[in-house]
Write a protein that holds these residues in place. Structure first.
Motif, PDB file in Angstrom:
ATOM      1  N   CYS A 295       0.826  -0.976  -0.025  1.00 18.16           N
ATOM      2  CA  CYS A 295      -0.398  -0.431   0.341  1.00 18.16           C
ATOM      3  C   CYS A 295       0.918   1.539   0.260  1.00 18.16           C
ATOM      4  O   CYS A 295       0.998   1.909   1.464  1.00 18.16           O
ATOM      5  N   TRP A 296       1.082   1.957  -1.105  1.00 15.69           N
ATOM      6  CA  TRP A 296       2.448   2.693  -1.149  1.00 15.69           C
ATOM      7  C   TRP A 296       1.587   4.052  -0.627  1.00 15.69           C
ATOM      8  O   TRP A 296       2.487   5.134  -0.517  1.00 15.69           O
ATOM      9  N   LYS A 297       0.700   4.222  -1.112  1.00 10.69           N
ATOM     10  CA  LYS A 297      -0.096   5.518  -1.486  1.00 10.69           C
ATOM     11  C   LYS A 297      -0.771   6.043   0.739  1.00 10.69           C
ATOM     12  O   LYS A 297      -1.308   7.113   0.423  1.00 10.69           O
ATOM     13  N   CYS A 298      -0.897   4.570   1.152  1.00 13.41           N
ATOM     14  CA  CYS A 298      -1.211   4.282   2.371  1.00 13.41           C
ATOM     15  C   CYS A 298      -0.520   6.005   3.229  1.00 13.41           C
ATOM     16  O   CYS A 298       1.045   6.320   3.202  1.00 13.41           O
ATOM     17  N   GLN A 299      -1.412   6.486   4.302  1.00  9.89           N
ATOM     18  CA  GLN A 299      -0.477   7.820   4.860  1.00  9.89           C
ATOM     19  C   GLN A 299      -2.094   8.376   6.124  1.00  9.89           C
ATOM     20  O   GLN A 299      -3.074   8.175   6.130  1.00  9.89           O
ATOM     21  N   VAL A 300      -1.900   8.996   6.381  1.00 13.17           N
ATOM     22  CA  VAL A 300      -1.833   9.942   7.288  1.00 13.17           C
ATOM     23  C   VAL A 300      -3.426  10.636   7.101  1.00 13.17           C
ATOM     24  O   VAL A 300      -3.094  12.182   6.092  1.00 13.17           O
ATOM     25  N   CYS A 301      -4.544  10.741   6.916  1.00 19.12           N
ATOM     26  CA  CYS A 301      -5.534  11.362   6.521  1.00 19.12           C
ATOM     27  C   CYS A 301      -6.419  12.024   6.851  1.00 19.12           C
ATOM     28  O   CYS A 301      -6.513  13.593   6.451  1.00 19.12           O
ATOM     29  N   GLU A 302      -6.940  12.205   7.984  1.00 21.35           N
ATOM     30  CA  GLU A 302      -7.463  13.166   8.754  1.00 21.35           C
ATOM     31  C   GLU A 302      -6.623  13.799   9.299  1.00 21.35           C
ATOM     32  O   GLU A 302      -7.361  15.643   9.095  1.00 21.35           O
ATOM     33  N   LEU A 303      -5.873  13.847   9.716  1.00 25.59           N
ATOM     34  CA  LEU A 303      -4.712  14.571  10.177  1.00 25.59           C
ATOM     35  C   LEU A 303      -4.482  15.970   8.881  1.00 25.59           C
ATOM     36  O   LEU A 303      -4.588  17.425   8.930  1.00 25.59           O
ATOM     37  N   VAL A 305      -6.726  16.735   6.426  1.00 25.52           N
ATOM     38  CA  VAL A 305      -7.879  17.453   5.505  1.00 25.52           C
ATOM     39  C   VAL A 305      -7.892  18.106   7.505  1.00 25.52           C
ATOM     40  O   VAL A 305      -8.282  19.848   7.450  1.00 25.52           O
ATOM     41  N   ALA A 306      -7.776  18.314   8.179  1.00 27.87           N
ATOM     42  CA  ALA A 306      -7.601  19.075   9.093  1.00 27.87           C
ATOM     43  C   ALA A 306      -7.010  20.102   8.969  1.00 27.87           C
ATOM     44  O   ALA A 306      -6.407  21.312  10.038  1.00 27.87           O
ATOM     45  N   GLY A 307      -5.588  20.242   8.506  1.00 32.15           N
ATOM     46  CA  GLY A 307      -5.149  21.916   8.374  1.00 32.15           C
ATOM     47  C   GLY A 307      -3.731  21.394   9.053  1.00 32.15           C
ATOM     48  O   GLY A 307      -3.217  21.950   8.673  1.00 32.15           O
ATOM     49  N   TYR A 308      -3.447  19.725   9.567  1.00 31.81           N
ATOM     50  CA  TYR A 308      -2.006  19.351   9.905  1.00 31.81           C
ATOM     51  C   TYR A 308      -0.646  19.654   8.843  1.00 31.81           C
ATOM     52  O   TYR A 308      -1.366  19.113   7.756  1.00 31.81           O
ATOM     53  N   LYS A 309       0.445  21.040   9.099  1.00 39.81           N
ATOM     54  CA  LYS A 309       1.309  20.659   7.633  1.00 39.81           C
ATOM     55  C   LYS A 309       2.286  19.199   8.429  1.00 39.81           C
ATOM     56  O   LYS A 309       2.588  18.468   9.856  1.00 39.81           O
ATOM     57  N   PHE A 310       3.179  18.654   7.310  1.00 36.34           N
ATOM     58  CA  PHE A 310       4.156  17.584   7.897  1.00 36.34           C
ATOM     59  C   PHE A 310       5.575  17.613   8.376  1.00 36.34           C
ATOM     60  O   PHE A 310       6.129  18.359   6.976  1.00 36.34           O
ATOM     61  N   SER A 311       6.222  17.394   8.149  1.00 35.78           N
ATOM     62  CA  SER A 311       7.924  17.611   8.836  1.00 35.78           C
ATOM     63  C   SER A 311       8.696  16.788   8.837  1.00 35.78           C
ATOM     64  O   SER A 311       8.558  16.064   9.820  1.00 35.78           O
ATOM     65  N   VAL A 312       9.236  15.973   8.046  1.00 37.98           N
ATOM     66  CA  VAL A 312      10.279  15.294   7.603  1.00 37.98           C
ATOM     67  C   VAL A 312      11.363  15.334   8.551  1.00 37.98           C
ATOM     68  O   VAL A 312      12.197  16.437   8.245  1.00 37.98           O
ATOM     69  N   LEU A 313      11.450  14.627   9.400  1.00 39.15           N
ATOM     70  CA  LEU A 313      13.054  14.478  10.665  1.00 39.15           C
ATOM     71  C   LEU A 313      13.978  14.132   9.561  1.00 39.15           C
ATOM     72  O   LEU A 313      14.209  13.296   8.642  1.00 39.15           O
ATOM     73  N   ASN A 314      14.975  14.130   9.790  1.00 37.18           N
ATOM     74  CA  ASN A 314      15.764  14.390   8.446  1.00 37.18           C
ATOM     75  C   ASN A 314      16.858  12.688   9.148  1.00 37.18           C
ATOM     76  O   ASN A 314      17.683  11.523   8.640  1.00 37.18           O
ATOM     77  N   ASN A 315      17.686  12.747  10.451  1.00 35.48           N
ATOM     78  CA  ASN A 315      18.290  11.399  10.726  1.00 35.48           C
ATOM     79  C   ASN A 315      17.789  10.328  11.742  1.00 35.48           C
ATOM     80  O   ASN A 315      18.028   9.503  11.696  1.00 35.48           O
ATOM     81  N   GLY A 316      16.392  10.562  11.950  1.00 31.35           N
ATOM     82  CA  GLY A 316      15.955   9.929  12.538  1.00 31.35           C
ATOM     83  C   GLY A 316      15.088   8.856  11.657  1.00 31.35           C
ATOM     84  O   GLY A 316      14.549   9.022  10.489  1.00 31.35           O
ATOM     85  N   PHE A 317      14.735   7.501  12.187  1.00 28.81           N
ATOM     86  CA  PHE A 317      13.695   6.300  11.532  1.00 28.81           C
ATOM     87  C   PHE A 317      13.500   5.265  12.135  1.00 28.81           C
ATOM     88  O   PHE A 317      13.040   4.936  13.199  1.00 28.81           O
ATOM     89  N   LEU A 318      12.587   4.594  11.380  1.00 24.59           N
ATOM     90  CA  LEU A 318      11.500   3.060  12.115  1.00 24.59           C
ATOM     91  C   LEU A 318      12.129   2.183  11.138  1.00 24.59           C
ATOM     92  O   LEU A 318      12.094   2.920   9.837  1.00 24.59           O
ATOM     93  N   VAL A 319      12.206   1.078  11.278  1.00 20.22           N
ATOM     94  CA  VAL A 319      12.957  -0.318  10.528  1.00 20.22           C
ATOM     95  C   VAL A 319      11.562  -1.527  11.436  1.00 20.22           C
ATOM     96  O   VAL A 319      12.000  -1.619  11.931  1.00 20.22           O
ATOM     97  N   SER A 359     -10.615  22.334   2.236  1.00 23.58           N
ATOM     98  CA  SER A 359     -10.101  21.876   1.342  1.00 23.58           C
ATOM     99  C   SER A 359     -10.074  20.883   0.541  1.00 23.58           C
ATOM    100  O   SER A 359      -9.659  20.441  -0.127  1.00 23.58           O
ATOM    101  N   ARG A 360      -8.859  20.025   1.921  1.00 20.19           N
ATOM    102  CA  ARG A 360      -8.824  19.550   1.488  1.00 20.19           C
ATOM    103  C   ARG A 360      -9.419  17.860   1.054  1.00 20.19           C
ATOM    104  O   ARG A 360     -10.450  17.288   2.459  1.00 20.19           O
ATOM    105  N   ARG A 361      -9.147  17.036   0.775  1.00 20.19           N
ATOM    106  CA  ARG A 361      -9.487  15.789   0.321  1.00 20.19           C
ATOM    107  C   ARG A 361      -8.294  14.748   0.130  1.00 20.19           C
ATOM    108  O   ARG A 361      -6.889  14.340   0.478  1.00 20.19           O
ATOM    109  N   CYS A 362      -8.904  13.798   0.598  1.00 17.33           N
ATOM    110  CA  CYS A 362      -7.942  12.172   1.775  1.00 17.33           C
ATOM    111  C   CYS A 362      -8.215  11.310   0.279  1.00 17.33           C
ATOM    112  O   CYS A 362      -9.641  11.204  -0.059  1.00 17.33           O
ATOM    113  N   TYR A 363      -6.960  10.214  -0.974  1.00 15.34           N
ATOM    114  CA  TYR A 363      -7.646  10.308  -2.366  1.00 15.34           C
ATOM    115  C   TYR A 363      -7.008   8.570  -1.501  1.00 15.34           C
ATOM    116  O   TYR A 363      -6.357   8.245  -1.289  1.00 15.34           O
TER     117      TYR A 363
END
Length: 363
Positions: A295-303, A305-319, A359-363
């Protein structure tokens, strides 16, 4: 001359007898010490057994006194089954300037908490799912984790989710022929590769919400139990938050979600600890984005639509240790996926009603 030789023989024999007596005394002393040590060990084991059973009784009491129903009336929740001992201030403070890891699992995957706390080294909230016949074993495993690992006892809070039984609930007691509490049962490799496949539906969203409510820190990182964070992720983000004043009152309403990139790695290679190791495994073809095949397009949907912005951390990760493929799930996974698709379509309709000005939607 003959008399002289006999005298030497007698002296040698006397010396040998003396040595043998000394050896005999030493062996007797060691044997006695071993008996005393065995008795001490027996006393210690008996004391440990009493401690384990007492701790088990405490959890049984917590379950009976703290259980509530979820909103559907289908599940029994025990929000504070076994709270962490290092954070008593959680009871009086609504939020702490820290980051908690929030996770959920079925009871037979609780052993993963050991490696998780080694990587995280901070507060963790775990929601555990167990059916009626597994409750005793689930409690026993939690007791073992808390008694045998001080880091778990101090930092990990356990919540419980259990489906309501059709009939009467079986009595809770120490499992028959239980293993030593520090010898945690681990599933076989084939069992570890497959998701939960019990007789009841696994309520993963309910579990995540219960675990989330069990954390009272300023920030939370929500992960599955089989995901490992990079080394020092919690401390690095804490330093980042302090430097950027994210714990101050003025940032409480800031609509920013800090994204930790997630990957999956082949089981034949070790889980990377730092970004350099992660990049090396990616170059070698051993690592790829998490869920990329399914599921390559799975994402956080409600956040979104609710107007949140996403900031990707540079050095941290999960495996995730192991690649996610269609064959790594239980046999009813396709039915679950279809049910989830139907629920997601309904969920998107509810979001339009919940955020009519967005005006945001999930697809």
């Amino acid at each position: 001359m003959q008399h002289f030789l006999w005298g030497k023989v007698v002296l040698v024999l006397v010396a040998v007898v003396a040595v043998l007596q000394v050896v005999h005394l030493i062996l007797l002393s060691r044997l006695e010490a071993r008996h005393h040590h065995h008795d001490d060990q027996s006393d210690q084991l008996a004391s440990a057994g009493n401690e384990v059973e007492a701790a088990f009784a405490v959890l049984v009491r917590s379950l009976h006194q703290g259980r509530v129903l979820d909103s559907s009336g289908e599940y029994q929740l025990v929000p504070n089954l076994a709270p962490a001992t290092r954070l008593p201030q959680l009871r009086v403070s609504s939020s702490l300037p820290d980051i908690a890891l929030v996770t959920q699992c079925s009871f037979n995957h609780l052993h993963r908490v050991v490696t998780l706390i080694q990587r995280w080294q901070g507060p963790i909230s775990v929601a555990v799912f167990a059916e009626d016949h597994d409750l005793s074993e689930a409690l026993w495993t939690i007791v073992g984790l808390r008694l045998c690992y001080s880091a778990i006892r101090h930092n990990v809070s356990f919540q419980l989710v259990s489906p309501l039984p059709a009939g009467g609930r079986p009595p809770l007691s120490v499992p028959q022929d239980p293993a030593h509490p520090c010898q945690l049962p681990t599933p076989s490799r084939s069992e570890q590769q497959r998701n939960y496949a019990g007789s009841r539906r696994f309520p993963n969203n309910l579990l995540r919400n219960v675990a989330r409510r069990g954390a009272a820190t300023e920030f939370v990182l929500v992960v599955d139990i089989d995901m490992l964070p990079s080394v020092n992720l919690r401390q690095d983000f804490y330093d980042f938050a302090v430097k950027n004043r994210l714990f101050t009152e003025s940032h409480r309403e800031d609509k920013t979600v800090y994204v930790v990139p997630a990957f999956e790695v082949r089981e034949t290679v070790p889980v990377p600890r730092h970004k350099a190791e992660l990049l090396q495994l990616a170059d070698q073809g051993h690592l790829r984005p998490f869920y990329i095949e399914l599921c390559w397009k799975c994402q956080v949907c409600e956040l979104h639509v609710a107007g949140y912005k996403f900031s990707v951390l540079n050095n941290g990760f999960l495996v995730h240790h192991g690649l996610k493929t269609a064959t790594s799930f239980h046999v009813n996974k396709d039915m679950d996926q279809e049910r989830n698709r139907m629920l997601f379509r309904q969920f998107k309709t509810e979001l339009r009603d919940k955020y009519p000005e967005s005006s945001r939607r999930c697809y």
